[in-house]
Scaffold this active site. Sequence first.
Site, PDB file in Angstrom:
ATOM      1  N   LYS A 156       0.820  -1.249  -0.159  1.00  0.00           N
ATOM      2  CA  LYS A 156       0.040   0.084   0.114  1.00  0.00           C
ATOM      3  C   LYS A 156       0.982   1.199  -0.103  1.00  0.00           C
ATOM      4  CE  LYS A 156      -1.867   1.458   4.201  1.00  0.00           C
ATOM      5  NZ  LYS A 156      -1.538   2.867   4.510  1.00  0.00           N
ATOM      6  N   ASN A 157       1.737   1.242   0.809  1.00  0.00           N
ATOM      7  CA  ASN A 157       2.852   2.574   1.079  1.00  0.00           C
ATOM      8  C   ASN A 157       3.786   2.594  -0.024  1.00  0.00           C
ATOM      9  OD1 ASN A 157       1.055   2.968   3.244  1.00  0.00           O
ATOM     10  ND2 ASN A 157       2.704   2.442   4.777  1.00  0.00           N
ATOM     11  N   ARG A 191      -4.491  10.628   4.644  1.00  0.00           N
ATOM     12  CA  ARG A 191      -3.428  11.424   4.449  1.00  0.00           C
ATOM     13  C   ARG A 191      -2.498  11.398   3.724  1.00  0.00           C
ATOM     14  NH1 ARG A 191      -2.304  14.171   8.902  1.00  0.00           N
ATOM     15  NH2 ARG A 191      -0.246  14.244   8.206  1.00  0.00           N
ATOM     16  N   CYS A 219      -5.236  12.668  12.806  1.00  0.00           N
ATOM     17  CA  CYS A 219      -5.808  11.554  12.649  1.00  0.00           C
ATOM     18  C   CYS A 219      -5.836  10.700  13.727  1.00  0.00           C
ATOM     19  CB  CYS A 219      -5.388  10.839  11.458  1.00  0.00           C
ATOM     20  SG  CYS A 219      -3.674  10.168  11.856  1.00  0.00           S
ATOM     21  N   ARG A 270       0.338  14.634  13.025  1.00  0.00           N
ATOM     22  CA  ARG A 270       0.798  14.503  11.749  1.00  0.00           C
ATOM     23  C   ARG A 270       0.834  15.641  10.778  1.00  0.00           C
ATOM     24  NH1 ARG A 270      -1.268   8.737   9.658  1.00  0.00           N
ATOM     25  NH2 ARG A 270       0.480   8.686   8.594  1.00  0.00           N
ATOM     26  N   PRO A 271       1.657  16.529  11.236  1.00  0.00           N
ATOM     27  CA  PRO A 271       1.609  17.791  10.447  1.00  0.00           C
ATOM     28  C   PRO A 271       2.466  17.773   9.249  1.00  0.00           C
ATOM     29  CG  PRO A 271       3.122  17.986  12.477  1.00  0.00           C
ATOM     30  CD  PRO A 271       2.355  16.659  12.635  1.00  0.00           C
ATOM     31  N   ASP A 320       4.492  20.045   7.873  1.00  0.00           N
ATOM     32  CA  ASP A 320       5.326  21.306   7.975  1.00  0.00           C
ATOM     33  C   ASP A 320       6.439  21.006   6.896  1.00  0.00           C
ATOM     34  OD1 ASP A 320       5.536  19.553  10.302  1.00  0.00           O
ATOM     35  OD2 ASP A 320       7.305  20.850  10.802  1.00  0.00           O
ATOM     36  N   GLN A 321       7.257  19.820   7.273  1.00  0.00           N
ATOM     37  CA  GLN A 321       8.509  19.487   6.712  1.00  0.00           C
ATOM     38  C   GLN A 321       8.458  19.499   5.139  1.00  0.00           C
ATOM     39  OE1 GLN A 321      11.435  19.176   8.472  1.00  0.00           O
ATOM     40  NE2 GLN A 321       9.795  19.916  10.090  1.00  0.00           N
ATOM     41  N   ASP A 366       4.188   0.476  12.623  1.00  0.00           N
ATOM     42  CA  ASP A 366       3.218   0.179  11.721  1.00  0.00           C
ATOM     43  C   ASP A 366       3.218  -1.744  12.368  1.00  0.00           C
ATOM     44  OD1 ASP A 366       2.635   2.171  10.292  1.00  0.00           O
ATOM     45  OD2 ASP A 366       3.438   1.532   8.664  1.00  0.00           O
ATOM     46  N   ILE A 416       7.360   7.055  17.212  1.00  0.00           N
ATOM     47  CA  ILE A 416       7.008   8.047  15.908  1.00  0.00           C
ATOM     48  C   ILE A 416       5.701   8.523  16.136  1.00  0.00           C
ATOM     49  CG2 ILE A 416       6.646   7.720  13.373  1.00  0.00           C
ATOM     50  CD1 ILE A 416       9.431   6.536  14.325  1.00  0.00           C
ATOM     51  N   ARG A 438      -8.602  -0.607   4.560  1.00  0.00           N
ATOM     52  CA  ARG A 438      -7.583   0.173   3.787  1.00  0.00           C
ATOM     53  C   ARG A 438      -6.336  -0.411   3.564  1.00  0.00           C
ATOM     54  NH1 ARG A 438      -7.791   5.934   7.252  1.00  0.00           N
ATOM     55  NH2 ARG A 438      -6.154   6.178   5.306  1.00  0.00           N
TER      56      ARG A 438
HETATM   57  N1  EPU Z   1       5.924  14.712  10.894  1.00  0.00           N
HETATM   58  C1  EPU Z   1       5.996  16.139  11.228  1.00  0.00           C
HETATM   59  N2  EPU Z   1       6.105  16.829  10.169  1.00  0.00           N
HETATM   60  C2  EPU Z   1       6.080  16.411   8.766  1.00  0.00           C
HETATM   61  C3  EPU Z   1       6.132  15.232   8.800  1.00  0.00           C
HETATM   62  C4  EPU Z   1       6.051  14.366   9.637  1.00  0.00           C
HETATM   63  O1  EPU Z   1       6.150  16.479  12.439  1.00  0.00           O
HETATM   64  O2  EPU Z   1       5.978  17.374   8.065  1.00  0.00           O
HETATM   65  C5  EPU Z   1       6.064  13.793  12.123  1.00  0.00           C
HETATM   66  C6  EPU Z   1       4.788  12.844  12.151  1.00  0.00           C
HETATM   67  O3  EPU Z   1       3.696  13.601  13.096  1.00  0.00           O
HETATM   68  C7  EPU Z   1       5.294  11.586  12.956  1.00  0.00           C
HETATM   69  C8  EPU Z   1       6.822  11.723  12.270  1.00  0.00           C
HETATM   70  O4  EPU Z   1       7.176  12.747  11.897  1.00  0.00           O
HETATM   71  O5  EPU Z   1       5.361  11.773  14.299  1.00  0.00           O
HETATM   72  C9  EPU Z   1       6.998  10.614  11.167  1.00  0.00           C
HETATM   73  O6  EPU Z   1       5.956  10.725  10.316  1.00  0.00           O
HETATM   74  P1  EPU Z   1       6.040  10.303   8.792  1.00  0.00           P
HETATM   75  O7  EPU Z   1       5.880  11.381   7.904  1.00  0.00           O
HETATM   76  O8  EPU Z   1       7.334   9.430   8.523  1.00  0.00           O
HETATM   77  O9  EPU Z   1       4.855   9.557   8.341  1.00  0.00           O
HETATM   78  P2  EPU Z   1       3.837   9.403   7.127  1.00  0.00           P
HETATM   79  O10 EPU Z   1       4.820   9.739   6.248  1.00  0.00           O
HETATM   80  O11 EPU Z   1       2.786  10.348   7.293  1.00  0.00           O
HETATM   81  C10 EPU Z   1       3.996   6.924   6.568  1.00  0.00           C
HETATM   82  C11 EPU Z   1       3.244   5.673   6.274  1.00  0.00           C
HETATM   83  C12 EPU Z   1       2.683   5.237   7.619  1.00  0.00           C
HETATM   84  C13 EPU Z   1       3.758   4.935   8.500  1.00  0.00           C
HETATM   85  C14 EPU Z   1       4.623   5.912   8.924  1.00  0.00           C
HETATM   86  C15 EPU Z   1       5.943   5.860   9.410  1.00  0.00           C
HETATM   87  C16 EPU Z   1       2.535   5.984   4.190  1.00  0.00           C
HETATM   88  C17 EPU Z   1       1.580   6.394   3.120  1.00  0.00           C
HETATM   89  N3  EPU Z   1       2.228   6.049   5.628  1.00  0.00           N
HETATM   90  O12 EPU Z   1       3.454   7.802   7.058  1.00  0.00           O
HETATM   91  O13 EPU Z   1       1.815   4.189   7.400  1.00  0.00           O
HETATM   92  O14 EPU Z   1       3.282   4.714  10.035  1.00  0.00           O
HETATM   93  O15 EPU Z   1       5.283   6.421   7.690  1.00  0.00           O
HETATM   94  O16 EPU Z   1       6.585   4.628   8.881  1.00  0.00           O
HETATM   95  O17 EPU Z   1       3.402   5.791   3.773  1.00  0.00           O
HETATM   96  C18 EPU Z   1      -0.007   2.869   7.864  1.00  0.00           C
HETATM   97  O18 EPU Z   1       0.159   2.183   6.819  1.00  0.00           O
HETATM   98  O19 EPU Z   1      -0.744   2.231   8.836  1.00  0.00           O
HETATM   99  C19 EPU Z   1       0.812   4.009   8.162  1.00  0.00           C
HETATM  100  C20 EPU Z   1      -0.037   4.870   9.256  1.00  0.00           C
END
Ligand code: EPU
Length: 418
Positions: A22-23, A94, A118, A123-124, A126-127, A306, A328, A398
Amino acid sequence: MDKLKIRGGRPLHGDIAISGAKNAALPEMCAALLTAEPVHLVNVPRLHDVRTMRRLLDHMGVTTQTHGERGGMSFVAPDTLSPEASYELVKTMRASVLVLGPLLARFGRARVSLPGGCAIGARPVDQHIKGLQAMGAEVRVEHGYVHATVPRLKGARLFTDMVTVTGTENLMMAAALADGETVIENAAREPEVVDLANCLVAMGAQISGAGSDVIRIRGVERLHGATHRIMPDRIETGTYLCAAAVTGGAVRLTGTSSCYLDAVIDKLMDAGCEVVSERDAIRLSAPARLNAVSLRTSPYPAFPTDMQAQFMAINCVANGVAMIRETIFENRFMHAVELQRLGADIRIDGNTAVVQGVAKLEGATVMATDLRASASLVVAGLVAEGETVIERIYHLDRGYERLEAKLAALGAKVRRLA
Ligand code: EPU
């Protein structure tokens, strides 16, 4: 609303095939926005999130088509599409924010709704925004929407404050069409980032270093169409390994590889399982009762967040005490209260859960709160005495393709109730 009924207590035995990830599928569908030529993906899992992403792309004017039984899907994103993603679609998933980088890179403008919080944390994004600004984009956040414009993105040295998977993916896609070289430091090393890089390279992108924490992208004028096979889903793989392990079963998962799962397999072996890697398959056989295993979630290659919930479930009936630390997401223990309803002994203190294994769990009605939380309830339900009914299983749809069919093929007693 659909529910899943599981009669626990049967060891899982047999072979099943693992689906595409999925990811990896979600960002790769967005990568198709980078070119007007057709992008064909193979091994696309049939999941609710994939359908949501398809709807989002359709809505913008992308022509999407499915082909045959093997998860073939093609995408054509014409020059005339509308680079906008509305709240109505983004709020439900998201990962929709992954359209931002490709839209801005190709069309010079994008209007994408902020995803909002969520069930597992704030999960902002900002980056993602900071990186695009460093590449010269003007970004305003107004009325819940990110408005971004730029004549052409410029290569830059980017550094993210924390490791972010979709952040790295968004910036890598944006940089693929930027003017000059972009270096992403502190990049996510997840296998899905590497799979996306492979897809982009097949489309003509110049990327090196994916899989390490420094990714270099030399921007090109245009990308072209390509065919790409999506990697196996390592979290689906890990979930079935846990399901087999907790029931004292023996399974063979095909179409997947242990190379993406070192940290997870290590823990399963610590728990007492025997795990054998084959070329495109993994075999696991489990003892009658597992040992408790402590863990701490971290970015890849460490233990994945995950898989945290599924390991909490197996620790509920293991021999001993396990300490589980989630680093995380700030709110990813929602499954603990539901597992307690099945008789688990779990204490939560901040980001740490202490799980004292009990001799048995007992079936009850429980509620799924997010995708992996619901997977942990399935794992627990498979070992609980009597019947477990899981409500709100749309969360499972999902991320797990044909879940009941796969579990039934392994001998589990599961039924979907409308
Ligand atoms: N974060 C920020 N700012 C940003 C981006 C991230 O503060 O701009 C924080 C997040 O809030 C979190 C941490 O950084 O605390 C890591 O978040 P990340 O951005 O890596 O998560 P994601 O990219 O939104 C993906 C997967 C998630 C998985 C995470 C961590 C996808 C579509 N989603 O999410 O998958 O848990 O990486 O490995 O790739 C799932 O499949 O159930 C799922 C939630």
